[in-house]
Write a protein that holds these residues in place. Structure first.
Motif, PDB file in Angstrom:
ATOM      1  N   ILE A 122       0.866  -1.170   0.000  1.00  0.00           N
ATOM      2  CA  ILE A 122       0.000   0.000   0.000  1.00  0.00           C
ATOM      3  C   ILE A 122       0.906   1.225   0.000  1.00  0.00           C
ATOM      4  CG2 ILE A 122      -1.860   1.212   1.184  1.00  0.00           C
ATOM      5  CD1 ILE A 122      -2.475  -1.472   2.613  1.00  0.00           C
ATOM      6  N   THR A 125       1.083   7.188  -0.545  1.00  0.00           N
ATOM      7  CA  THR A 125       0.162   8.192  -1.076  1.00  0.00           C
ATOM      8  C   THR A 125      -1.273   7.677  -1.186  1.00  0.00           C
ATOM      9  OG1 THR A 125       0.803   7.494  -3.301  1.00  0.00           O
ATOM     10  CG2 THR A 125       1.945   9.410  -2.371  1.00  0.00           C
ATOM     11  N   TYR A 126      -1.505   6.427  -0.771  1.00  0.00           N
ATOM     12  CA  TYR A 126      -2.850   5.854  -0.856  1.00  0.00           C
ATOM     13  C   TYR A 126      -3.812   6.624   0.039  1.00  0.00           C
ATOM     14  CZ  TYR A 126      -6.675   2.546  -0.023  1.00  0.00           C
ATOM     15  OH  TYR A 126      -7.905   1.962   0.111  1.00  0.00           O
ATOM     16  N   VAL A 131      -7.535   3.566  -6.846  1.00  0.00           N
ATOM     17  CA  VAL A 131      -6.234   3.419  -7.505  1.00  0.00           C
ATOM     18  C   VAL A 131      -6.178   2.080  -8.240  1.00  0.00           C
ATOM     19  CG1 VAL A 131      -5.074   4.866  -5.799  1.00  0.00           C
ATOM     20  CG2 VAL A 131      -5.187   2.380  -5.446  1.00  0.00           C
ATOM     21  N   GLN A 161       1.251   5.449  -7.438  1.00  0.00           N
ATOM     22  CA  GLN A 161       0.061   5.270  -6.600  1.00  0.00           C
ATOM     23  C   GLN A 161      -0.757   4.056  -7.059  1.00  0.00           C
ATOM     24  OE1 GLN A 161      -2.710   8.608  -6.404  1.00  0.00           O
ATOM     25  NE2 GLN A 161      -2.807   8.414  -4.179  1.00  0.00           N
ATOM     26  N   LEU A 163      -1.690  -0.154  -5.945  1.00  0.00           N
ATOM     27  CA  LEU A 163      -1.624  -1.266  -5.000  1.00  0.00           C
ATOM     28  C   LEU A 163      -1.022  -2.468  -5.714  1.00  0.00           C
ATOM     29  CD1 LEU A 163      -5.192  -1.104  -3.389  1.00  0.00           C
ATOM     30  CD2 LEU A 163      -3.052  -0.350  -2.338  1.00  0.00           C
ATOM     31  N   TYR A 208     -10.348  -2.263  -0.207  1.00  0.00           N
ATOM     32  CA  TYR A 208      -9.575  -1.043  -0.460  1.00  0.00           C
ATOM     33  C   TYR A 208     -10.197  -0.235  -1.599  1.00  0.00           C
ATOM     34  CZ  TYR A 208      -6.119  -3.231   2.554  1.00  0.00           C
ATOM     35  OH  TYR A 208      -5.489  -3.810   3.630  1.00  0.00           O
ATOM     36  N   GLN A 209      -9.745   0.986  -1.728  1.00  0.00           N
ATOM     37  CA  GLN A 209     -10.214   1.858  -2.802  1.00  0.00           C
ATOM     38  C   GLN A 209      -9.488   1.498  -4.097  1.00  0.00           C
ATOM     39  OE1 GLN A 209     -12.683   4.127  -2.716  1.00  0.00           O
ATOM     40  NE2 GLN A 209     -13.102   3.513  -0.598  1.00  0.00           N
TER      41      GLN A 209
END
Length: 383
Positions: A122, A125-126, A131, A161, A163, A208-209
């Protein structure tokens, strides 16, 4: 190439495969491992690679749409790749330092077909913005930390940025920690190891995003072969795939046919139904996975793309950088100049991740940089 009893046994096994003596080839491998010979055994072995002993500057990149990272991943300490002393366990590898606020964590996914650990990087900047996600599948005898060190994908993920997840094969599933790309169940949608890898991917997407239109998968050797399987079985999950020294979907159905495919190439018994953008890397001196397999991957993907009945342009160009291996790159691009298919033949390279770091196994630091080029290719593609 450093000689060893295991490598000698592999070469003898390949001679037996060429002679059609598949049972004897299997027995030769098993004797080399100190186990009982059985044609039903799941073990597939990858060759040893001796790391280069020189430091190499980042390779000159061709004039194509590229990433422009602020710094190239740095090479680690200059040391020779050692032979694995035991093949039932993966050598302990120390993860490389990560930036402040970044994380490199271990997680586990389980379903009815089994359980696998995975490492997730990760970047610092997460945040709340979705992403991209890249799934990285290691080769035989490797671990997630080893593969992360060797490919240096975490450094690129930090810069862009992204994952990065590294599913890890277990010794219980395969003593060599090879992904089971040659077993029928593990070439089937929602079964076996493909269901576990897809499950890991979907679990990360849920927790996660993640930009669901920018999910990618890549791998080396057995991991490359499994990446081809994942792209074939889950074309609606992965936006693009990277295969380094791997084999096409459907290249084998058991150990003897896997050995034959690795050494001689294979006419796949199954084919993908849908085109997924693909970037291929292959050393032309690879003694473990034949160059013919990369050619099959390319032709298979090109045929699928042509079936779309869309315009495309195919170009091939040779490059001779002063600071990396020479290479030939074939590109299929669409009417918008986007690269849909790339095939890199690395001249003089063996069975190793091109441009990798010496702190990982199966790497050739001389380049060109496969990690850089794969991420550049990936980030140009969305579902």
């Amino acid at each position: 190439m450093m000689k060893s009893p295991l490598l000698d046994s592999m070469q003898e096994a390949f001679k037996l495969v060429k002679a059609g003596q598949l049972g004897e080839a299997t027995a030769t491998i098993q004797r080399a491992l100190g186990g009982k010979a059985s044609a039903k055994d799941d073990t597939i072995i990858e060759g040893e690679v001796l790391h280069k002993t020189h430091t190499q500057a980042p390779p000159q990149q061709p004039a194509t749409p590229t990433l422009t990272p602020s710094t190239e991943p740095k090479h680690g300490a200059n040391k020779l790749n050692h032979l694995f002393k035991t093949f039932a366990k993966t050598s302990t590898v120390t993860p490389q330092p990560i930036p402040n606020n970044a994380q490199f964590i271990t997680k586990t996914f389980s379903n009815q077909y089994g359980s696998r650990d995975y490492k997730l990087y990760i970047p610092s900047t997460y945040g709340s913005k979705p992403v991209p996600l890249v799934i990285m599948l290691h080769g035989c005898t490797q671990s997630s930390d080893d593969f992360a060190n060797g490919t240096q994908m975490n450094a690129l993920a930090e810069q862009h940025q992204v994952l990065i997840a590294y599913p890890e094969q277990s010794a219980q599933a395969n003593a060599q920690r090879c992904w089971s790309w040659f077993k029928p169940q593990d070439q089937t949608h929602n079964q076996g190891e493909p269901s576990i890898i897809a499950g890991i991917t979907q679990a990360i997407m849920s927790e996660y995003q993640v930009d669901k239109k920018r999910v990618y998968i890549a791998g080396l050797s057995a991991g490359g072969a499994m990446s081809a399987i994942m792209a074939a079985l889950y074309p609606d999950l992965y936006s693009a795939v990277g295969i380094h020294s791997g084999l096409a979907f459907g290249s084998a159905h058991d150990l003897p046919s896997a050995l034959m495919a690795m050494n001689l190439g294979a006419k796949p018994i199954h084919k993908p139904n849908q085109f997924v953008p693909l970037i291929i890397f292959q050393g032309d001196l690879d003694k473990t996975v034949s160059l013919r397999n990369a050619e099959t991957l390319f032709e298979q993907a090109k045929t699928l793309y042509q079936q779309r009945d869309e315009y495309f342009e195919l170009t091939t160009q040779d490059y001779h950088p002063s600071n990396s291996h020479a290479y030939t790159r074939t590109v299929l691009k669409n009417s918008k100049e986007r690269h849909e298919l790339e095939y890199w033949t690395i001249h003089g390279a063996g069975h190793a991740w091109s441009g990798g770091d010496r702190s990982g196994s199966y790497t050739d630091p001389k380049g060109p940089n496969a990690s850089w080029e794969m991420l550049r290719f990936f980030l140009h593609h969305t579902l």
